[in-house]
Motif scaffolding. Structure first.
Motif, PDB file in Angstrom:
ATOM      1  N   TRP A  88       0.817  -1.211   0.000  1.00  0.00           N
ATOM      2  CA  TRP A  88       0.000   0.000   0.000  1.00  0.00           C
ATOM      3  C   TRP A  88       0.853   1.264   0.000  1.00  0.00           C
ATOM      4  O   TRP A  88       0.365   2.338  -0.382  1.00  0.00           O
ATOM      5  CB  TRP A  88      -0.914   0.013   1.233  1.00  0.00           C
ATOM      6  CG  TRP A  88      -1.952  -1.053   1.233  1.00  0.00           C
ATOM      7  CD1 TRP A  88      -1.850  -2.313   1.759  1.00  0.00           C
ATOM      8  CD2 TRP A  88      -3.265  -0.972   0.671  1.00  0.00           C
ATOM      9  NE1 TRP A  88      -3.008  -3.014   1.573  1.00  0.00           N
ATOM     10  CE2 TRP A  88      -3.907  -2.218   0.905  1.00  0.00           C
ATOM     11  CE3 TRP A  88      -3.962   0.024  -0.001  1.00  0.00           C
ATOM     12  CZ2 TRP A  88      -5.199  -2.469   0.494  1.00  0.00           C
ATOM     13  CZ3 TRP A  88      -5.257  -0.233  -0.406  1.00  0.00           C
ATOM     14  CH2 TRP A  88      -5.861  -1.464  -0.169  1.00  0.00           C
ATOM     15  N   ASP A  89       2.099   1.152   0.418  1.00  0.00           N
ATOM     16  CA  ASP A  89       2.995   2.309   0.513  1.00  0.00           C
ATOM     17  C   ASP A  89       3.543   2.640  -0.876  1.00  0.00           C
ATOM     18  O   ASP A  89       4.230   1.815  -1.495  1.00  0.00           O
ATOM     19  CB  ASP A  89       4.131   2.007   1.487  1.00  0.00           C
ATOM     20  CG  ASP A  89       4.940   3.252   1.828  1.00  0.00           C
ATOM     21  OD1 ASP A  89       4.777   4.284   1.140  1.00  0.00           O
ATOM     22  OD2 ASP A  89       5.741   3.190   2.778  1.00  0.00           O
ATOM     23  N   GLU A  90       3.270   3.845  -1.359  1.00  0.00           N
ATOM     24  CA  GLU A  90       3.715   4.235  -2.704  1.00  0.00           C
ATOM     25  C   GLU A  90       5.233   4.301  -2.786  1.00  0.00           C
ATOM     26  O   GLU A  90       5.825   3.947  -3.816  1.00  0.00           O
ATOM     27  CB  GLU A  90       3.098   5.575  -3.074  1.00  0.00           C
ATOM     28  CG  GLU A  90       3.400   6.014  -4.497  1.00  0.00           C
ATOM     29  CD  GLU A  90       2.715   7.311  -4.867  1.00  0.00           C
ATOM     30  OE1 GLU A  90       2.870   7.755  -6.025  1.00  0.00           O
ATOM     31  OE2 GLU A  90       2.027   7.882  -3.994  1.00  0.00           O
ATOM     32  N   GLU A  91       5.894   4.748  -1.729  1.00  0.00           N
ATOM     33  CA  GLU A  91       7.359   4.824  -1.754  1.00  0.00           C
ATOM     34  C   GLU A  91       7.974   3.437  -1.862  1.00  0.00           C
ATOM     35  O   GLU A  91       8.969   3.246  -2.580  1.00  0.00           O
ATOM     36  CB  GLU A  91       7.860   5.537  -0.490  1.00  0.00           C
ATOM     37  CG  GLU A  91       7.482   7.013  -0.411  1.00  0.00           C
ATOM     38  CD  GLU A  91       8.086   7.690   0.801  1.00  0.00           C
ATOM     39  OE1 GLU A  91       8.833   6.995   1.550  1.00  0.00           O
ATOM     40  OE2 GLU A  91       7.837   8.877   1.007  1.00  0.00           O
ATOM     41  N   LYS A  92       7.404   2.473  -1.159  1.00  0.00           N
ATOM     42  CA  LYS A  92       7.905   1.100  -1.256  1.00  0.00           C
ATOM     43  C   LYS A  92       7.732   0.561  -2.670  1.00  0.00           C
ATOM     44  O   LYS A  92       8.633  -0.087  -3.224  1.00  0.00           O
ATOM     45  CB  LYS A  92       7.168   0.210  -0.261  1.00  0.00           C
ATOM     46  CG  LYS A  92       7.503   0.481   1.194  1.00  0.00           C
ATOM     47  CD  LYS A  92       8.848  -0.104   1.560  1.00  0.00           C
ATOM     48  CE  LYS A  92       9.110   0.056   3.043  1.00  0.00           C
ATOM     49  NZ  LYS A  92      10.445  -0.479   3.421  1.00  0.00           N
TER      50      LYS A  92
END
Length: 720
Positions: A370-374
């Motif tokens: 869910w984390d865009e940076e990941k």
């Protein structure tokens, strides 16, 4: 001459020279085969590759010399000249060449793998695989029923909604189907919600498409929530606009209720940021367990319990519907080639014990995807395949997997239980998993999943899965949606063009066959709302009109009309929507409603797409019942009666519906079809069955648009 024997024993001489004779015959056979077959044509079908004709290293060692002699240098030498090439200054890279070919469509990450093995078409802005080049219709069905089959569904659109939980809940309630499961059921993120989306505030009109809603599991103390909405790529713009409109209306309503609070909502397009694989079949759990390796840093007891039970899981049907599991896995290339997990069994071949039951929880569903940076940090794998091969070459024992290092990637994934089933019949249901992973990792995962023996499905196989399970498939079985109209028009243009290119003697004469609309279903005529020269009563007369006075018919119709409007307004009030306006009458709702139905043929006949459904009159229904009763009791009957009924040309006024999907069902062993009829006609058929004592067996006749013979089938509601 003195050294020669006086007598020659032919039998002994042949036995002594048997090896030389066999070698000569083999050489003659190889020489004849070499003159008519090229090197890659001698390979078994599953090893043949188009690239083998250009790269000698793709041919097995025993045929490499022959293949090298058949390569392009020989052809250039025979022609006496070389083929001109681009100058070094004009040469473009392989990546630039591929990007140039994607100007009017988009390739999936697995495009090249599919293009070598499957037939490709431009669909919905993508270049997608339609079906395998090899004969695989039945093997694909067997894989879905007894093994595992994989489909790359990364082309499906993904829309992210981020904001206050109250606004998102109001937004979804405004445009989602109120008849389906409640939104509260999936707000923890432990399950997905399969629903239908309408234009805001327009239920039950203006259906757009089916959607899948997934909430990000967040602790109660968190502020904003995140929701993913997956939908068909053809209706992405329509659904995106509907969500924006719903968000505006929800924000406006919240501001009117409490002006002191400030809400924000963000809707983003996440197409191309994740890859999705659909793995169906009873062995899909063993494939997942064998191809994926969870990271060792996951300390959740719920996940450990789930992962240990995955090996002995015979089918995902035993799991809760829509269950979500989130975790991190190692780079699948580290342990390539993978091995399927095998359930433990006793001497009789049955499983030793049932696996532990895992209940869906928000803790089990947590994932860093869910984390865009990941996701952005994982768009490009840290190590290329050549780097991993170099590490593998240093292993003391060849063929062993690589031990994961601290620098190796850990990829967050989501695993969602997926079922294609009809609530009325669970025998033909299909179950499996939906695997969601970040962009950039499709090929590493595909290679490991395919190596386990899983078959690959295209668009045809995906449609067949829905048909065999007895469920509606979008857009084929969704009349009166906007995209269905476009789909029907494109299909009609294609089939009409093919029909016009054939000579008159080689094509059906639809005028003589009395097929009024051979290219697309005429639903307006079926519903009786078209502007035709015939009256509505001539098009869809009810059985009660023939047997009862008009006043009695009206009194029987009224109880069915009024609850329709009341029930719809109750569902709208449940989602805080205003009741339908005074201009909407219950009679109009009843008259314009279609219902999806399923058809099971009683004896022979295989209805195809666009087949016509006819009503059976009482006299014909009684004759068919008598014939069926005599056959059941082994009493002699007159076969001419059944032939006369099947060959009689039905009246155009008796058309009550059309088949949207029809074929021979491999899972049922007989013909099966999905179609649509007006709600009023369905109740008329039920009344006829009760009146004639047919034990709720609603009989109809079905005729293919190019055929002359009508087959008799049982018509029932399509549930699920």
């Amino acid at each position: 001459m003195k050294g020669l024997p006086t007598v020659l024993d032919v039998e002994k001489f042949t036995e002594a020279r048997a090896f030389e004779i066999d070698a000569m015959q083999t050489a003659m056979k190889n020489a004849s085969a070499s003159s008519t077959h090229r090197a890659w044509q001698m390979l078994p079908r599953h090893l043949r590759r188009r690239a083998a004709s250009h790269d000698v290293r793709r041919v097995p060692l025993r045929l490499r010399e022959k293949a090298r002699a058949e390569m392009d240098p020989v052809r250039r030498k025979a022609l006496g000249r070389s083929i001109p090439k681009r100058g070094k200054g004009k040469q473009i890279s392989r990546t630039e060449a591929f990007l140039k070919r994607q100007r009017d469509k988009t390739w999936l990450e697995t495009h090249i793998w599919h293009a070598k093995r499957m037939k490709m078409e431009n669909l919905w802005g993508y270049r997608l695989a339609v079906q395998p080049t090899e004969k695989s219709f039945r093997p694909s069905h067997r894989a879905a029923v007894h093994g595992s089959i994989l489909h790359d569904a990364s082309y499906y659109s993904l829309i992210e909604i981020k904001g206050s939980e109250v606004i998102i809940k109001s937004l979804l309630e405004m445009c989602c189907d109120p008849q389906g499961p409640g939104i509260k059921r999936c707000m923890t993120g432990a399950r997905v919600l399969d629903s239908h989306i309408y234009k805001p505030g327009r239920y039950p009109f203006d259906l757009i498409a089916p959607v899948t809603v997934l909430w990000m599991p967040t602790p109660p103390s968190a502020g904003d929530r995140v929701v993913w909405v997956r939908c068909h790529p053809a209706v992405h713009d329509t659904i995106f606009t509907a969500l924006q409109t719903s968000a505006s209306l929800s924000l406006q309503s919240a501001k009117q209720q409490d002006q002191s609070k400030h809400y924000e909502i963000e809707i983003a397009d996440l197409r191309g940021q994740v890859n999705v694989f659909e793995i169906m079949g009873p062995k899909s759990s063993q494939v997942i367990k064998g191809a994926l390796s969870p990271a060792n840093d996951d300390k959740r007891e719920e996940f450990k319990k789930f992962w240990s039970s995955l090996t002995d899981l015979q089918t995902t049907a035993s799991l809760p519907r829509g269950m979500v599991v989130g975790f991190k896995v190692l780079d699948p290339r580290l342990k390539f080639p993978p091995k399927n997990a095998r359930p433990q069994s006793n001497e009789s071949g049955l499983p030793t014990s049932s696996p532990d039951f895992s209940f869906p929880t928000s803790i089990l569903a947590q994932s860093q995807i869910w984390d865009e940076e990941k996701r952005n940090g994982l768009k490009k794998p840290r190590y290329k395949k050549k780097d991993l091969d170099e590490r593998r070459s240093k292993n003391l024992v060849p063929g062993q997997g690589l031990n994961p290092l601290r620098q190796d990637d850990r990829i967050p994934v989501l695993l969602i239980q997926r079922s294609i089933e009809n609530t009325a019949s669970s025998n033909s249901a299909l179950h499996g998993w939906t695997l969601i992973l970040p962009a950039g990792w499709a090929m590493p995962f595909l290679s490991s999943l395919i190596f386990t023996g899983t078959r690959v499905a295209g668009q045809r196989e995906r449609k067949t899965q829905a048909f065999e399970a007895g469920t509606a498939y979008f857009p084929r079985d969704y009349p009166f949606t906007d995209f269905y109209e476009q789909f029907a028009e494109e299909r009609a243009d294609e089939e009409k063009g093919s029909w016009e290119r054939k000579p008159p003697a080689k094509r059906p004469n639809f005028e003589k066959l009395q097929t009024k609309s051979p290219w697309k279903p005429d639903w307006d005529v079926v519903l009786g709302i078209a502007n035709s020269s015939r009256s509505t009563s001539d098009m869809v007369p009810t059985q009660r009109e023939n047997n009862a006075p008009a006043g009695d018919a009206d009194r029987h119709v009224i109880p069915w009309l009024l609850p329709v409007l009341a029930e719809i307004n109750r569902l709208r009030a449940k989602r805080f929507l205003d009741a339908l306006g005074p201009s909407t009458r219950a009679e109009d709702l009843w008259k314009g409603a279609l219902v999806s139905v399923k058809l099971n043929m009683r004896r022979k006949g295989a209805p195809s797409d666009l087949a016509i459904i006819y009503r059976i009159e009482d006299a014909e229904a009684k004759q068919l019942m008598d014939v069926t009763t005599k056959k059941t009791r082994m009493i002699e009957h007159d076969p001419s009666t059944e032939i006369e009924i099947s060959q009689a040309t039905p009246s155009p006024a008796s058309v009550i519906g059309y088949v949207t999907s029809g074929n021979f069902s491999l899972s049922r062993g007989h013909s099966f079809a999905i179609g649509a009829v007006p709600v009023a006609q369905f109740f008329n058929l039920q009344q006829q069955a009760q009146r004639l004592g047919m034990h709720q067996s609603t009989l109809v006749k079905v005729r293919n648009r190019e055929g002359t013979v009508c087959c008799v089938g049982n018509l029932d509601l399509l549930e699920g």
